[in-house]
Design an enzyme around this catalytic site. Structure first.
Site, PDB file in Angstrom:
ATOM      1  N   ASP A   1      32.715   2.765   2.480  1.00 33.77           N
ATOM      2  CA  ASP A   1      32.856   2.625   3.030  1.00 33.77           C
ATOM      3  C   ASP A   1      31.311   2.873   2.177  1.00 33.77           C
ATOM      4  O   ASP A   1      29.719   4.108   2.214  1.00 33.77           O
ATOM      5  CB  ASP A   1      32.150   3.941   4.161  1.00 33.77           C
TER       6      ASP A   1
ATOM      7  N   LYS B   1      36.861   0.427  10.610  1.00 33.61           N
ATOM      8  CA  LYS B   1      37.231   1.569  11.760  1.00 33.61           C
ATOM      9  C   LYS B   1      36.124   2.132  12.704  1.00 33.61           C
ATOM     10  O   LYS B   1      35.105   2.477  11.704  1.00 33.61           O
ATOM     11  CB  LYS B   1      37.956   2.230  10.292  1.00 33.61           C
TER      12      LYS B   1
ATOM     13  N   CYS C   1      34.688  10.901   4.236  1.00 35.19           N
ATOM     14  CA  CYS C   1      35.436   9.601   4.614  1.00 35.19           C
ATOM     15  C   CYS C   1      36.950   9.622   3.287  1.00 35.19           C
ATOM     16  O   CYS C   1      37.519   9.202   2.915  1.00 35.19           O
ATOM     17  CB  CYS C   1      35.029   8.611   4.072  1.00 35.19           C
TER      18      CYS C   1
HETATM   19  C1  VGL Z   1      31.441   8.798   7.003  1.00 33.65           C
HETATM   20  C2  VGL Z   1      30.088  10.397   8.883  1.00 33.65           C
HETATM   21  C3  VGL Z   1      29.832   9.583   9.371  1.00 33.65           C
HETATM   22  C4  VGL Z   1      32.083   8.302   5.959  1.00 33.65           C
HETATM   23  C5  VGL Z   1      31.745   7.541   7.993  1.00 33.65           C
HETATM   24  O1  VGL Z   1      31.575   7.388   5.633  1.00 33.65           O
HETATM   25  O2  VGL Z   1      32.649   9.464   5.145  1.00 33.65           O
HETATM   26  N1  VGL Z   1      30.932  10.236   6.757  1.00 33.65           N
HETATM   27  N2  VGL Z   1      30.898   8.101   9.351  1.00 33.65           N
END
Ligand code: VGL
Ligand code: ZN
Length: 205
Positions: free
Chosen positions: A9, A106, A151
């Site tokens: 991410d 995802k 994540c």
């Molecule tokens: C994430 C919060 C919401 C992450 C993703 O990548 O850690 N955190 N969506």
């Protein structure tokens, strides 16, 4: 057994100026790029939500970073972020995405959040990553990216539960830190689950 890199991410919305900015999140980019250049097999994940996603505070009339106590277990409600197709959902412009063999999206289901790269937050729906890695003979994974306390942690714990060896690159992760100390606590939880927390040099050696 082979080792695979998972870069988690590293997207505009998780970097400074983004909708769900992780403090100094952009500092993981050069670390991720060094790993992408060195490791022969890499996966990059991308948080990719439809508008009105269940994890957005706005879809519940709640304040961002408040806790939804009605859900079981209680969960954090986020600012709108990583909406599919938007600039915020795009990768950091300096991330060497060309090196990845697989880009895994995802959180694409409106009613299902997903932190882990392996299993959605309902704890039942697999993303398919475990099978993909197993089919390629991968026995261990190296993790870098965002965010340490969400994540990265969820991916690391699932990887261990699925039987993979897990190395976390210390300089290559940053936390949201909604509560101060969350990132450090997440690293402790990962270590307690058998993950190794290593420096970039240790991983590349
Ligand atoms: C994430 C919060 C919401 C992450 C993703 O990548 O850690 N955190 N969506
Ligand atoms: Zn998300």
């Amino acid at each position: 057994m082979r080792s695979a890199l998972i870069v988690i991410d590293v997207q505009n919305d998780f970097c400074p100026g983004g909708a769900l900015a992780v403090p100094r999140g952009d500092e993981v980019v050069p670390v991720a790029n060094r790993l992408l250049a060195q490791m022969p097999l890499s996966v990059i994940t991308q948080d990719w939500h439809p508008a009105g996603h269940v994890s957005f505070a706005s879809s519940r009339g709640a304040a961002p970073y408040s806790i939804d106590a009605a859900s079981n277990p209680p969960r954090m409600l986020w600012p709108d972020h990583c909406v599919a197709g938007t600039r915020g959902a795009g990768f950091h412009p300096l991330l060497d995405t060309d090196r990845a063999r697989l880009i895994l999206r995802k959180g694409t289901d409106l009613n299902l959040d997903s932190y882990s790269a392996f299993i959605e937050n309902d704890r039942r729906t697999p993303t398919g990553l475990a099978g993909w890695l197993a089919a390629l003979g991968v026995g261990s994974v190296v993790l870098a990216g965002l965010a340490t306390d969400y994540c990265v942690k969820a991916t690391a714990l699932d990887a261990r539960a699925l039987g993979f060896g897990v190395d976390i690159v210390a300089e290559g992760v940053r936390g949201v830190e909604a509560s101060p100390g969350d990132a450090e606590r997440a690293l402790s939880a990962m270590a307690a689950a058998g993950c190794r927390i290593l420096s970039l040099n240790e991983v590349l050696r």
